[in-house]
Design a protein around this motif. Sequence first.
Motif, PDB file in Angstrom:
ATOM      1  N   HIS A 117     -51.046  27.222  41.743  1.00  0.00           N
ATOM      2  CA  HIS A 117     -52.613  27.731  41.553  1.00  0.00           C
ATOM      3  C   HIS A 117     -52.807  26.929  42.800  1.00  0.00           C
ATOM      4  CE1 HIS A 117     -51.804  28.277  36.793  1.00  0.00           C
ATOM      5  NE2 HIS A 117     -50.597  28.103  36.765  1.00  0.00           N
ATOM      6  N   GLY A 118     -53.627  28.039  43.950  1.00  0.00           N
ATOM      7  CA  GLY A 118     -54.411  27.439  44.593  1.00  0.00           C
ATOM      8  C   GLY A 118     -55.236  25.841  44.351  1.00  0.00           C
ATOM      9  N   LEU A 119     -55.571  25.168  44.720  1.00  0.00           N
ATOM     10  CA  LEU A 119     -56.609  24.308  44.211  1.00  0.00           C
ATOM     11  C   LEU A 119     -57.521  24.214  45.455  1.00  0.00           C
ATOM     12  CD1 LEU A 119     -54.640  20.638  43.250  1.00  0.00           C
ATOM     13  CD2 LEU A 119     -55.510  22.040  42.251  1.00  0.00           C
ATOM     14  N   GLU A 120     -59.226  24.320  44.897  1.00  0.00           N
ATOM     15  CA  GLU A 120     -59.380  24.682  46.651  1.00  0.00           C
ATOM     16  C   GLU A 120     -61.023  23.832  46.024  1.00  0.00           C
ATOM     17  OE1 GLU A 120     -59.442  28.288  49.351  1.00  0.00           O
ATOM     18  OE2 GLU A 120     -58.532  29.005  46.954  1.00  0.00           O
ATOM     19  N   GLN A 121     -61.141  23.965  45.207  1.00  0.00           N
ATOM     20  CA  GLN A 121     -62.526  23.204  44.364  1.00  0.00           C
ATOM     21  C   GLN A 121     -62.552  22.168  43.407  1.00  0.00           C
ATOM     22  OE1 GLN A 121     -65.035  26.393  43.999  1.00  0.00           O
ATOM     23  NE2 GLN A 121     -65.239  26.585  41.505  1.00  0.00           N
ATOM     24  N   GLU A 122     -62.798  21.280  42.748  1.00  0.00           N
ATOM     25  CA  GLU A 122     -63.197  21.068  41.514  1.00  0.00           C
ATOM     26  C   GLU A 122     -63.143  21.373  40.326  1.00  0.00           C
ATOM     27  OE1 GLU A 122     -66.152  17.605  42.490  1.00  0.00           O
ATOM     28  OE2 GLU A 122     -64.809  16.520  43.508  1.00  0.00           O
ATOM     29  N   GLY A 123     -63.033  20.889  38.876  1.00  0.00           N
ATOM     30  CA  GLY A 123     -63.072  21.018  38.450  1.00  0.00           C
ATOM     31  C   GLY A 123     -61.780  21.478  37.178  1.00  0.00           C
ATOM     32  N   LEU A 124     -62.119  21.925  36.006  1.00  0.00           N
ATOM     33  CA  LEU A 124     -60.911  22.518  35.459  1.00  0.00           C
ATOM     34  C   LEU A 124     -59.344  23.552  35.502  1.00  0.00           C
ATOM     35  CD1 LEU A 124     -60.174  21.444  32.033  1.00  0.00           C
ATOM     36  CD2 LEU A 124     -61.175  24.378  30.908  1.00  0.00           C
ATOM     37  N   ILE A 125     -58.802  22.815  35.495  1.00  0.00           N
ATOM     38  CA  ILE A 125     -57.204  23.388  36.485  1.00  0.00           C
ATOM     39  C   ILE A 125     -56.257  24.461  35.311  1.00  0.00           C
ATOM     40  CG2 ILE A 125     -57.925  22.824  38.916  1.00  0.00           C
ATOM     41  CD1 ILE A 125     -55.200  20.877  38.659  1.00  0.00           C
ATOM     42  N   LEU A 126     -56.091  22.649  33.845  1.00  0.00           N
ATOM     43  CA  LEU A 126     -55.640  23.173  33.020  1.00  0.00           C
ATOM     44  C   LEU A 126     -56.390  23.469  31.614  1.00  0.00           C
ATOM     45  CD1 LEU A 126     -52.910  24.512  32.055  1.00  0.00           C
ATOM     46  CD2 LEU A 126     -52.002  21.802  32.647  1.00  0.00           C
ATOM     47  N   ASP A 127     -56.509  24.425  30.874  1.00  0.00           N
ATOM     48  CA  ASP A 127     -56.816  24.124  29.096  1.00  0.00           C
ATOM     49  C   ASP A 127     -56.029  24.188  28.279  1.00  0.00           C
ATOM     50  OD1 ASP A 127     -58.903  23.639  27.800  1.00  0.00           O
ATOM     51  OD2 ASP A 127     -59.789  25.229  27.371  1.00  0.00           O
ATOM     52  N   HIS A 128     -55.127  23.877  27.722  1.00  0.00           N
ATOM     53  CA  HIS A 128     -54.453  24.268  26.400  1.00  0.00           C
ATOM     54  C   HIS A 128     -55.041  23.053  25.344  1.00  0.00           C
ATOM     55  CE1 HIS A 128     -51.227  22.352  24.294  1.00  0.00           C
ATOM     56  NE2 HIS A 128     -49.910  23.704  24.546  1.00  0.00           N
ATOM     57  N   PRO A 129     -54.585  24.044  24.376  1.00  0.00           N
ATOM     58  CA  PRO A 129     -54.768  23.388  22.977  1.00  0.00           C
ATOM     59  C   PRO A 129     -55.479  21.952  22.958  1.00  0.00           C
ATOM     60  CG  PRO A 129     -53.632  25.181  22.202  1.00  0.00           C
ATOM     61  CD  PRO A 129     -54.059  25.093  23.627  1.00  0.00           C
ATOM     62  N   LYS A 130     -53.357  20.737  23.170  1.00  0.00           N
ATOM     63  CA  LYS A 130     -54.010  19.605  22.922  1.00  0.00           C
ATOM     64  C   LYS A 130     -54.286  18.393  23.974  1.00  0.00           C
ATOM     65  CE  LYS A 130     -50.215  20.071  19.769  1.00  0.00           C
ATOM     66  NZ  LYS A 130     -48.395  19.731  19.433  1.00  0.00           N
ATOM     67  N   PHE A 131     -54.045  19.341  25.453  1.00  0.00           N
ATOM     68  CA  PHE A 131     -54.788  18.470  26.446  1.00  0.00           C
ATOM     69  C   PHE A 131     -55.071  19.382  27.816  1.00  0.00           C
ATOM     70  CE2 PHE A 131     -51.641  20.517  29.122  1.00  0.00           C
ATOM     71  CZ  PHE A 131     -50.602  20.944  28.135  1.00  0.00           C
ATOM     72  N   SER A 132     -56.161  18.788  28.626  1.00  0.00           N
ATOM     73  CA  SER A 132     -57.022  19.667  29.621  1.00  0.00           C
ATOM     74  C   SER A 132     -56.631  18.579  30.592  1.00  0.00           C
ATOM     75  CB  SER A 132     -58.608  19.030  29.402  1.00  0.00           C
ATOM     76  OG  SER A 132     -58.951  18.315  30.045  1.00  0.00           O
ATOM     77  N   VAL A 133     -56.711  19.479  32.007  1.00  0.00           N
ATOM     78  CA  VAL A 133     -56.161  18.552  33.178  1.00  0.00           C
ATOM     79  C   VAL A 133     -57.449  18.579  34.267  1.00  0.00           C
ATOM     80  CG1 VAL A 133     -55.194  18.349  35.189  1.00  0.00           C
ATOM     81  CG2 VAL A 133     -53.700  18.536  33.124  1.00  0.00           C
ATOM     82  N   GLU A 134     -58.150  18.597  34.943  1.00  0.00           N
ATOM     83  CA  GLU A 134     -59.384  18.420  35.920  1.00  0.00           C
ATOM     84  C   GLU A 134     -58.752  18.075  37.086  1.00  0.00           C
ATOM     85  OE1 GLU A 134     -62.980  16.586  34.623  1.00  0.00           O
ATOM     86  OE2 GLU A 134     -61.536  16.663  32.337  1.00  0.00           O
ATOM     87  N   CYS A 135     -59.965  18.387  38.083  1.00  0.00           N
ATOM     88  CA  CYS A 135     -59.494  18.039  39.496  1.00  0.00           C
ATOM     89  C   CYS A 135     -60.364  17.344  39.840  1.00  0.00           C
ATOM     90  CB  CYS A 135     -58.107  19.062  40.519  1.00  0.00           C
ATOM     91  SG  CYS A 135     -59.327  20.520  41.210  1.00  0.00           S
ATOM     92  N   PHE A 136     -60.247  16.563  41.088  1.00  0.00           N
ATOM     93  CA  PHE A 136     -61.925  16.449  41.186  1.00  0.00           C
ATOM     94  C   PHE A 136     -60.828  15.780  43.275  1.00  0.00           C
ATOM     95  CE2 PHE A 136     -61.101  11.581  41.975  1.00  0.00           C
ATOM     96  CZ  PHE A 136     -60.168  10.981  40.756  1.00  0.00           C
ATOM     97  N   SER A 137     -62.335  15.453  44.066  1.00  0.00           N
ATOM     98  CA  SER A 137     -61.414  15.389  44.975  1.00  0.00           C
ATOM     99  C   SER A 137     -62.136  14.068  45.751  1.00  0.00           C
ATOM    100  CB  SER A 137     -63.300  16.439  46.202  1.00  0.00           C
ATOM    101  OG  SER A 137     -62.620  17.337  46.123  1.00  0.00           O
ATOM    102  N   THR A 138     -61.103  13.827  46.406  1.00  0.00           N
ATOM    103  CA  THR A 138     -60.705  11.984  46.759  1.00  0.00           C
ATOM    104  C   THR A 138     -61.449  12.487  48.516  1.00  0.00           C
ATOM    105  OG1 THR A 138     -59.184  11.764  47.478  1.00  0.00           O
ATOM    106  CG2 THR A 138     -59.260  11.698  45.513  1.00  0.00           C
ATOM    107  N   MET A 139     -61.299  11.050  49.669  1.00  0.00           N
ATOM    108  CA  MET A 139     -62.109  11.640  51.010  1.00  0.00           C
ATOM    109  C   MET A 139     -60.305  11.035  51.774  1.00  0.00           C
ATOM    110  SD  MET A 139     -65.664  10.428  50.900  1.00  0.00           S
ATOM    111  CE  MET A 139     -65.807  10.352  52.591  1.00  0.00           C
ATOM    112  N   HIS A 140     -59.820  12.192  52.372  1.00  0.00           N
ATOM    113  CA  HIS A 140     -58.788  11.292  53.040  1.00  0.00           C
ATOM    114  C   HIS A 140     -58.364  12.734  53.991  1.00  0.00           C
ATOM    115  CE1 HIS A 140     -55.217   9.796  53.031  1.00  0.00           C
ATOM    116  NE2 HIS A 140     -54.375  10.454  53.619  1.00  0.00           N
TER     117      HIS A 140
END
Lengths: 301, 301
Positions: A117-140
């Motif tokens: 799963h290529g990460l290109e923008q912020e947002g929800l990347i994994l949605d599961h009945p018991k959990f979710s994972v979001e990604c967000f940009s940092t400044m590097h």
Amino acid sequence: MMFGVTILGNNSALPAYDRHPTAQAITLHEQVFLIDCGEGTQMQLARYKVKRGRINHIFISHLHGDHYFGLIGLITSMGLLGREQDLHIYGPPPLLQIIELQLDVASTTLPFQLIFHGLEQEGLILDHPKFSVECFSTMHRIPCFGFIIREKKKPRKINRDAAVAANIPAVYYERLKNGDDYETRDGQVIKNETVTYPNTPGRSYAFSADTIYDPAIAEKTKGVNMLYHETTYLKDLEERAAARFHSTTVQAATIAKNAGVQQLLIGHFSSKYETLDAFLTEAQSVFPNTQLAMEGTTYLI
Amino acid sequence: MMFGVTILGNNSALPAYDRHPTAQAITLHEQVFLIDCGEGTQMQLARYKVKRGRINHIFISHLHGDHYFGLIGLITSMGLLGREQDLHIYGPPPLLQIIELQLDVASTTLPFQLIFHGLEQEGLILDHPKFSVECFSTMHRIPCFGFIIREKKKPRKINRDAAVAANIPAVYYERLKNGDDYETRDGQVIKNETVTYPNTPGRSYAFSADTIYDPAIAEKTKGVNMLYHETTYLKDLEERAAARFHSTTVQAATIAKNAGVQQLLIGHFSSKYETLDAFLTEAQSVFPNTQLAMEGTTYLI
């Protein structure tokens, strides 16, 4: 249910003083998520008895080597051990090319499906009945993402005695668990909280990844239970930190304070520091509930 | 002058029982050559106090991960530490693409010159006044090379008293060191050995790399002082060894015997074996002067 982060590597850039490059194993219920995978991570997993068979999702924040050089070794070892279940990898798009090239030159065919799963923008990347994972940009210096793992809010528990006394049919219990009120035939509303018990709210963990001091991270990680924030340098090296797109103790603690998190975990220590005590005292001066990310230790969220 | 091999990793494929993937540091005079560079080699170099600043030549036998996944980490660490001198890397041609891709995605520019030498055929790959390195093919699933490091034969030493007594002019001494006889004006030949002392002959070390049992390796490594030969399996697993293009104890020892080497060093042990005693006894039954390649130990050639 267990929700905790086990530190596999807490150092930046160069390995030093038996500290290893970044890797964290996050246990949530029966799942283990791996965030970053510096060189030697597969050995660290064995050393700290984290079961690699439970790892189905690996998140790579960015393509500096101290955050991913151990990934190809872990993947190929999983293959040699006969893994069959799918493996999901989330990271900057060029990571796929790096993996494929290295499998290709070795004439290796993995016995499991690798789903990238290529990460290109912020947002929800994994949605599961018991959990979710979001990604967000940092400044590097290069594209870099942090991750927030959220346990989903659990259903409420039925207070059976109260529900029976109120003549609520059992077929309606699922809706009660979701928080709905019940309306009787004569129009009387039975408030949900009078026939259910609240359950613990979902917990959350944010991994902020490598970053220069960026106040936006406090907004992005607002209210999580535990925030991991990098502290490559002590506060006296604020200029060097900024020049290299890294953060200091006081900066990390300021983010934690502004985000209103419960706990702060700090790591990614520069190899120039042999001892780490000063990291803790400096961060605690701004945000008391801070802990040092020590390898082999599991921090409960 | 020191000529020895320090074992940094002696295991095959998967790390296990605190044994690491293949890497060897060969010290010859002031040089350190690195042969193979499995994951974690930079940590092993630090653990066993091998000075990475002395490494100017790295030889990678083939592109299975347990022989090179530590290379990119070592290279980038050398860069972070400010290395300036050239670094020569010898390996299968696709290795360059793998290195360049990983430097590129990290926007990394090394502060030193990386000079890559693609290995495509057997022969001399490094010629230095004091030593030479050759590569030779082994039979593995993918292209694979072994290496022979030879100390050059040293010049003879002048027996000054004898040379003066024989009236040999000092200007001719360099030729005496190279073994030439001297002819006087009246045609008398003064044999070199009457006016010089012999010096120790150049020593040699052969690293045979991953291979199925291949009698040709005995020819290719004929007469070296020390041969390292892989022994992934004990002798009872000869069929499995062949199926996977690896060798057994008895096969490695047979090669050593047929090559007429002085010492045999065995390694690349399968992760299925927790203890290694049987490797030694089986190999010694065919070739008595065998040693197990143990991590952290330096074997003198």
